[in-house]
Design a protein around this motif. Structure first.
Motif, PDB file in Angstrom:
ATOM      1  N   ALA B  95       0.840  -1.193   0.000  1.00  0.00           N
ATOM      2  CA  ALA B  95       0.000   0.000   0.000  1.00  0.00           C
ATOM      3  C   ALA B  95       0.879   1.249   0.000  1.00  0.00           C
ATOM      4  O   ALA B  95       0.614   2.206  -0.715  1.00  0.00           O
ATOM      5  CB  ALA B  95      -0.920  -0.013   1.223  1.00  0.00           C
ATOM      6  N   ARG B  98       2.391   1.560  -3.601  1.00  0.00           N
ATOM      7  CA  ARG B  98       1.591   1.688  -4.816  1.00  0.00           C
ATOM      8  C   ARG B  98       0.398   2.630  -4.723  1.00  0.00           C
ATOM      9  O   ARG B  98      -0.045   3.154  -5.715  1.00  0.00           O
ATOM     10  CB  ARG B  98       1.060   0.300  -5.225  1.00  0.00           C
ATOM     11  CG  ARG B  98       2.142  -0.633  -5.739  1.00  0.00           C
ATOM     12  CD  ARG B  98       2.721  -0.116  -7.037  1.00  0.00           C
ATOM     13  NE  ARG B  98       3.496  -1.143  -7.715  1.00  0.00           N
ATOM     14  CZ  ARG B  98       4.827  -1.126  -7.848  1.00  0.00           C
ATOM     15  NH1 ARG B  98       5.518  -0.131  -7.332  1.00  0.00           N
ATOM     16  NH2 ARG B  98       5.444  -2.083  -8.488  1.00  0.00           N
ATOM     17  N   PHE B  99      -0.169   2.768  -3.557  1.00  0.00           N
ATOM     18  CA  PHE B  99      -1.408   3.536  -3.477  1.00  0.00           C
ATOM     19  C   PHE B  99      -1.136   4.949  -3.028  1.00  0.00           C
ATOM     20  O   PHE B  99      -0.160   5.239  -2.342  1.00  0.00           O
ATOM     21  CB  PHE B  99      -2.407   2.891  -2.501  1.00  0.00           C
ATOM     22  CG  PHE B  99      -2.763   1.488  -2.880  1.00  0.00           C
ATOM     23  CD1 PHE B  99      -2.698   1.071  -4.203  1.00  0.00           C
ATOM     24  CD2 PHE B  99      -3.177   0.582  -1.914  1.00  0.00           C
ATOM     25  CE1 PHE B  99      -3.025  -0.226  -4.553  1.00  0.00           C
ATOM     26  CE2 PHE B  99      -3.500  -0.716  -2.263  1.00  0.00           C
ATOM     27  CZ  PHE B  99      -3.425  -1.125  -3.579  1.00  0.00           C
ATOM     28  N   SER B 100      -2.053   5.797  -3.429  1.00  0.00           N
ATOM     29  CA  SER B 100      -1.983   7.176  -2.958  1.00  0.00           C
ATOM     30  C   SER B 100      -3.125   7.356  -1.975  1.00  0.00           C
ATOM     31  O   SER B 100      -4.260   7.032  -2.276  1.00  0.00           O
ATOM     32  CB  SER B 100      -2.152   8.110  -4.154  1.00  0.00           C
ATOM     33  OG  SER B 100      -2.113   9.436  -3.714  1.00  0.00           O
ATOM     34  N   PHE B 101      -2.830   7.792  -0.810  1.00  0.00           N
ATOM     35  CA  PHE B 101      -3.940   8.009   0.131  1.00  0.00           C
ATOM     36  C   PHE B 101      -3.573   9.121   1.096  1.00  0.00           C
ATOM     37  O   PHE B 101      -2.403   9.498   1.243  1.00  0.00           O
ATOM     38  CB  PHE B 101      -4.279   6.732   0.900  1.00  0.00           C
ATOM     39  CG  PHE B 101      -3.096   6.087   1.560  1.00  0.00           C
ATOM     40  CD1 PHE B 101      -2.714   6.459   2.846  1.00  0.00           C
ATOM     41  CD2 PHE B 101      -2.357   5.115   0.899  1.00  0.00           C
ATOM     42  CE1 PHE B 101      -1.634   5.863   3.459  1.00  0.00           C
ATOM     43  CE2 PHE B 101      -1.272   4.524   1.504  1.00  0.00           C
ATOM     44  CZ  PHE B 101      -0.911   4.890   2.776  1.00  0.00           C
ATOM     45  N   TRP B 102      -4.576   9.607   1.743  1.00  0.00           N
ATOM     46  CA  TRP B 102      -4.387  10.722   2.658  1.00  0.00           C
ATOM     47  C   TRP B 102      -3.485  10.293   3.813  1.00  0.00           C
ATOM     48  O   TRP B 102      -3.651   9.214   4.373  1.00  0.00           O
ATOM     49  CB  TRP B 102      -5.760  11.165   3.184  1.00  0.00           C
ATOM     50  CG  TRP B 102      -5.638  12.327   4.116  1.00  0.00           C
ATOM     51  CD1 TRP B 102      -5.555  13.634   3.777  1.00  0.00           C
ATOM     52  CD2 TRP B 102      -5.571  12.256   5.541  1.00  0.00           C
ATOM     53  NE1 TRP B 102      -5.427  14.395   4.903  1.00  0.00           N
ATOM     54  CE2 TRP B 102      -5.446  13.589   5.995  1.00  0.00           C
ATOM     55  CE3 TRP B 102      -5.599  11.221   6.474  1.00  0.00           C
ATOM     56  CZ2 TRP B 102      -5.346  13.893   7.348  1.00  0.00           C
ATOM     57  CZ3 TRP B 102      -5.507  11.529   7.813  1.00  0.00           C
ATOM     58  CH2 TRP B 102      -5.376  12.851   8.241  1.00  0.00           C
ATOM     59  N   LYS B 104      -0.280   9.557   3.762  1.00  0.00           N
ATOM     60  CA  LYS B 104       0.702   8.522   3.477  1.00  0.00           C
ATOM     61  C   LYS B 104       2.098   8.891   3.991  1.00  0.00           C
ATOM     62  O   LYS B 104       2.772   8.069   4.642  1.00  0.00           O
ATOM     63  CB  LYS B 104       0.764   8.288   1.969  1.00  0.00           C
ATOM     64  CG  LYS B 104       1.735   7.185   1.614  1.00  0.00           C
ATOM     65  CD  LYS B 104       1.600   6.795   0.186  1.00  0.00           C
ATOM     66  CE  LYS B 104       2.957   6.685  -0.453  1.00  0.00           C
ATOM     67  NZ  LYS B 104       2.905   6.170  -1.794  1.00  0.00           N
TER      68      LYS B 104
ATOM     69  N   LEU C   3      -4.197  -1.735   3.903  1.00  0.00           N
ATOM     70  CA  LEU C   3      -3.657  -0.871   4.916  1.00  0.00           C
ATOM     71  C   LEU C   3      -4.252  -1.146   6.280  1.00  0.00           C
ATOM     72  O   LEU C   3      -3.556  -1.130   7.297  1.00  0.00           O
ATOM     73  CB  LEU C   3      -3.996   0.559   4.494  1.00  0.00           C
ATOM     74  CG  LEU C   3      -3.128   1.653   5.023  1.00  0.00           C
ATOM     75  CD1 LEU C   3      -1.706   1.404   4.592  1.00  0.00           C
ATOM     76  CD2 LEU C   3      -3.640   2.969   4.460  1.00  0.00           C
ATOM     77  N   THR C 282       5.480  10.210  -5.057  1.00  0.00           N
ATOM     78  CA  THR C 282       4.040   9.978  -5.145  1.00  0.00           C
ATOM     79  C   THR C 282       3.798   9.049  -6.309  1.00  0.00           C
ATOM     80  O   THR C 282       4.534   9.066  -7.294  1.00  0.00           O
ATOM     81  CB  THR C 282       3.296  11.302  -5.365  1.00  0.00           C
ATOM     82  OG1 THR C 282       4.048  12.065  -6.290  1.00  0.00           O
ATOM     83  CG2 THR C 282       3.157  12.060  -4.073  1.00  0.00           C
TER      84      THR C 282
END
Lengths: 416, 277, 284
Positions: B95, B98-102, B104, C3, C282
């Motif tokens: 995660a 690879r992922f973009s999240f608030w 991070k 997550l 990012t």
């Protein structure tokens, strides 16, 4: 594991997709237990290679004597014994029964972590020895009963030291004369790594020169008598008669190997030494300091206030206090004295005639606490030992060391 | 030229041998001390080779003591910690990579940050937490406590490795209709296997060695791990140096064996994580 | 979904206890009654910072951490470069060199203490035979030598880890580049700086960060070897924290010490390139 599961034992599962905390089993109150209850008993003695198996055998006898209660030794290693047990008790858990050292006993009792035993123990009826017993009260309530007490004496290797010294000057001279080649005249603890041990060792010098840590109301760390005693301690350190930097584990093996002439130690040492080298020709004598006063390991057995099996814990204590068991416990622990007066058997006296020396010192022995400041003893101990070591290392005089210790300790307990 | 080269090799060999000697000597000395009689131990000359007539100390340690029990408990804790840390750490690393999240960046910071909290600082609050969940005095409880301390580093190392896996490979997988979990399992995992081995070694060693939680959270002797058992040999009046060294040696062996086993994976693994990380 | 489990886990087992500690650091709380706290504001911090011994503790911690990182990374790098070439027995050498890392901390401390024993320790005997003036109390009883002794033990324990990681990083140094550089008549040192170092730099950076983190919280080794002594010469933050919490039983002050450590950690992390880049990156 346990013969009986703890009532609040629950099952924990870590799921693969989610970390779910699933609590099962019953909560709260004690369920009606089937079969015997299992109690844990923490004593640093259990970890000792010499004494541990003997205490274990004694506890096993209790387990065999009835079928309601099983006592199991708790897993607490000696190096972190106090810290571990106090953390567990402060956290609401801990062993059901604990054999504490006096400083930790006072701390725990004052914090309300121990169960008052006034209703369980009748000193007069049991015939408890009054000397050590008086230290087991905090705010007029009894929190323990003596498991074993052991007075400090001078152990000496009779092959190396044919004539035991009787004065401090002789003590120094003997130590110097004995120190030759690989052999050291004396050994004691003097490193930070053995803080508790240093405290026990300097205690005999302070009390043996007429000093005391407090007058019961105020701290007297910088009393001239204390400083005199500590200077005597430093004299021995500076005389190059001890294996400097050696820890107790090493120099006690050295004593058993005829490499150390004298050591001030308590009765527990008898069994340990015999276990290491059965052929060692050693004996004991009173500590040859001006005043006949010395420290003693007074180790009370206590009941944890968090325990769910207090009644069962009392059963063990009552069993232990029976005259017959007291006799057996004394045999097991060697030179220690018990809660009640005991007669040493003819055969142990024949094997170790010096045992009477220990018994004669009971009235002049004091527990290694700061009287009147029991709960703060661990902290005061820490300060005093630090300053004494700094003096040994030549950073300051003993006078300065104790003045600084006094000032810092007063800051903690409150100035007079 | 050739002559100079040979000299270079000889000098290098010598230095390597010295380095190896220094690396292995303490372990050898542990073994030798265990097999030395008291008289030799405190003699004026050190005894440099083991005295095999003293071998009884090992036999005693294994048969009479609880050594095997301790090693078994430590194995359970270390294996459990390793598995749980990987189970939680692989998805987290994925995660993070690879992922973009608030939040991070904050989470990445938090992960590193938790690595700096000493056990001694958290042992009291964790004790009361574990008590509430009734996790004290149990090996699974110890696994959970240890995992909390290795999970962040495991996740960070794995994140680095996953960063190094070309996205094109994943996109190819996605075209085949695989979901993110499928992509992770089928495409990423095989590629980062060496890093997983490295992370496993770190987690295993941490749990194998841990003392502060083990001594505070475990009350029963039956489930004591080896670190606590070993400390228990240090007695008030007497300490059997040879026994301690024998047990310490036995305590070291499994970790060494585990490492040697995992080593060939690890060598490739850490770099995959580190170079890109 | 990826997550949640791990994040929840970290919140429960690390963040919540940490918040509790932050609260504790503003209270007077004893180990024996951790639930009964008295709010004292900044008193614990004032107490900690006003003590001279705490400043020594900070200094000791700094010296220890920096020396650990430099020592472990330096020795590890050197040994890795030596092991990188081809020579007979390389596989065995690479396997053996990792043994110290696998030795458990407690076992390491026990054998180190015995090897440094002032009377019978093999290291003490060797040092004395070499004419090094080791005091009667041995190195661990000497305020000038105790920290170096602990450092040496720590480096012994850590360098193999560095070594293994760098060795693997070295595998990705393109051989053609080195050959080309040597063809141009470049010296070895220059080749190393321009070619090899560029490739392994990120690895070394991560290792240095890991070493810093691990050294800041190293406990068992120091506690078992010297307990912070002699004269506080090996008393690092964690030792101070432990002594305050478990010997003096003052959880509040201990928590304040812990928070100072946490603050230092934050500064280290902020200063490290590792996080800087992790945060920058990012996803596309």
């Amino acid at each position: 594991m346990h013969a009986t599961p703890r009532p609040r034992r629950a099952l924990f599962l870590a799921g693969a997709a989610t970390t779910a905390l699933i609590l099962t089993g019953c909560s709260g109150g004690a369920e009606e237990a089937e079969g015997p209850v299992t109690l844990t008993f923490a004593a640093s003695t259990f970890g000792d290679p010499g004494l541990g198996p003997r205490l274990q055998a004694f506890v096993d006898e209790f387990n065999a004597s009835q079928d309601g209660v099983i006592i199991e030794p708790a897993s607490v290693p000696f190096p972190t014994f106090g810290q571990t047990v106090l953390t567990q008790m402060g956290g609401g858990e801990g062993p059901d029964l604990v054999r504490f050292d006096m400083p930790e006993f006072s701390t725990a009792a004052a914090a309300g972590l121990l169960e008052p035993l006034d209703d369980v123990i009748d000193a007069a009826e049991l015939g408890l020895q009054p000397g050590p017993d008086e230290y087991l009260f905090v705010d007029d309530a009894r929190y323990g009963v003596i498991h074993d007490t052991s007075n400090y004496v001078m152990f000496y290797n009779a092959d190396l030291v044919p004539e035991p010294p009787t004065t401090f000057d002789e003590f120094l001279a003997t130590a110097q004369a004995t120190t030759q080649g690989d052999v050291y005249g004396l050994a004691f603890r003097q490193t930070q790594a053995e803080e508790n041990g240093v405290w026990q060792d300097i205690f005999n010098y302070v009390y043996g020169f007429g000093g005391q840590w407090s007058d019961g109301e105020n701290l007297t760390l910088d009393d001239p008598k204390n400083i005199e005693g500590l200077e005597a301690f430093q004299t021995m350190y500076d005389a190059d008669v001890i294996p400097k930097g050696a820890d107790a584990a090493t120099f006690r093996r050295m004593f058993a190997q005829n490499l150390v002439g004298m050591e001030l130690n308590n009765g527990g040492y008898v069994v340990a030494t015999k276990g290491t080298n059965p052929d060692l020709n050693f004996s004991v004598a009173p500590i040859p300091f001006p005043v006949r006063a010395q420290g003693a390991i007074m180790a009370p057995i206590v009941v944890n206030a968090n325990s769910e099996y207090k009644e069962a814990a009392y059963t063990y204590i009552e069993w232990m206090l029976q005259p017959e068991q007291q006799q057996k416990l004394q045999e097991a622990l060697g030179a220690a004295s018990m809660a009640t007066p005991t007669e040493r058997s003819a055969e142990s006296l024949e094997e170790m005639p010096f045992l009477t020396v220990f018994d004669e010192l009971t009235n002049t022995s004091a527990p290694q606490i700061v009287v009147g400041f029991g709960p703060q003893t661990p902290e005061i101990r820490s300060i005093v030992v630090r300053e004494v070591i700094a003096a040994l290392q030549g950073q300051q005089t003993m006078q300065e060391a104790m003045e600084r210790a006094q000032a810092e300790a007063e800051g903690i307990v409150g100035a007079p | 030229m050739i002559r100079r080269f040979r000299l270079g090799v000889t000098a290098r060999m010598l230095i390597v041998l010295v380095a190896l000697g220094l690396a292995v000597f303490p372990i050898y000395w542990m073994f030798t001390t265990a097999l030395t009689s008291d008289a030799d131990l405190f003699g004026s000359q050190p005894r440099l080779v083991p005295d095999f007539s003293q071998f009884g100390v090992f036999i005693e340690a294994v048969t009479e003591g609880r050594t095997l029990r301790w090693l078994l408990n430590s194995t359970v804790v270390a294996t459990g910690t390793t598995l749980l840390a990987l189970l939680l750490g692989i998805p987290l690393g994925y995660a993070l990579s690879r992922f973009s999240f608030w939040g991070k960046a904050g989470l990445a910071l938090l992960l590193l940050f938790t690595q700096m909290l000493p056990e001694a600082l958290l042992v009291v609050p964790l004790f009361s937490l574990f008590r509430r969940f009734d996790l004290l005095d149990s090996l699974p409880g110890l696994v959970l406590a240890n995992t909390a301390f290795v999970l962040p580093i495991v996740a960070l190392i794995l994140k680095g490795a996953i960063d190094g896996v070309p996205r094109e490979l994943e996109e190819a997988g996605r075209v085949d209709g695989a979901r993110p979990l499928g992509v992770l399992l089928r495409i990423n995992l095989p590629l980062i296997a060496p890093t997983i081995a490295a992370a496993a070694v770190i987690a295993f060693f941490h749990a194998w060695n841990e003392y502060v939680f083990a001594v505070t959270f475990i009350f029963s002797r039956e489930i004591q791990p080896a670190s606590v058992g070993l400390a228990g040999f240090v007695g008030e009046q007497g300490t059997a140096l040879q026994t301690i060294m024998a047990v310490a040696f036995l305590f070291t062996l499994p970790a060494v064996v585990f490492y040697l086993f995992a080593q060939k994976y690890v060598v490739g693994g850490m770099t995959a994580g580190a170079v890109k990380g | 979904m990826f997550l949640a489990p791990a994040a929840l886990y970290i919140i429960v087992f690390q963040v919540i206890p940490l918040l509790q500690e932050i609260y504790l650091s503003f209270t007077r709380t004893t180990l024996l009654n951790p639930t009964r706290s008295e709010w004292v504001g900044l008193a614990n911090y004032a107490h900690v910072f006003s003590s001279a011994s705490f400043r020594q503790t900070l200094l000791t911690t700094g010296v220890y951490v920096v020396a650990c990182v430099v020592g472990a990374v330096g020795v590890g790098l050197l040994v890795a470069l030596l092991l990188n070439g081809k020579f007979p027995g390389r596989g065995v050498a690479r396997a053996l060199i990792t043994v110290p890392w696998a030795a458990p901390g407690i076992a390491t401390a026990l054998i180190a203490v015995w090897m440094l024993n002032p009377q019978y320790g093999i290291v003490t005997r060797i040092l004395r035979a070499l004419g090094v003036p080791v005091g009667a109390g041995g190195v661990l009883d000497d305020p000038a030598w105790a920290l170096p002794a602990i450092l040496a033990t720590t480096v012994w324990q850590l360098f193999p880890f560095v070594c293994v990681v760098i060795l693997s990083a070295l595998q990705s140094v393109p051989a053609e580049l080195i050959e080309a550089a040597e063809m141009d008549g470049a010296g070895r040192l220059w080749t190393f700086r321009v070619v090899t170092w560029q490739v392994i730099k990120p690895t070394v950076g991560l290792l240095a960060l890991l070493m810093t983190i691990w050294s800041l919280r190293r406990f068992e080794l120091i506690w078992l070897m010297t307990r912070g002594g002699p004269l506080g010469s090996t008393r690092t933050l964690v030792i101070d924290l432990y002594a305050e919490a478990f010997d003096a039983q003052r959880l509040g002050t201990a928590a304040a010490i812990g928070m100072v450590g946490v603050l230092i950690s934050l500064i280290v992390i902020a200063g490290s390139r590792f996080v800087g880049r992790a945060a920058e990156r990012t996803p596309r």
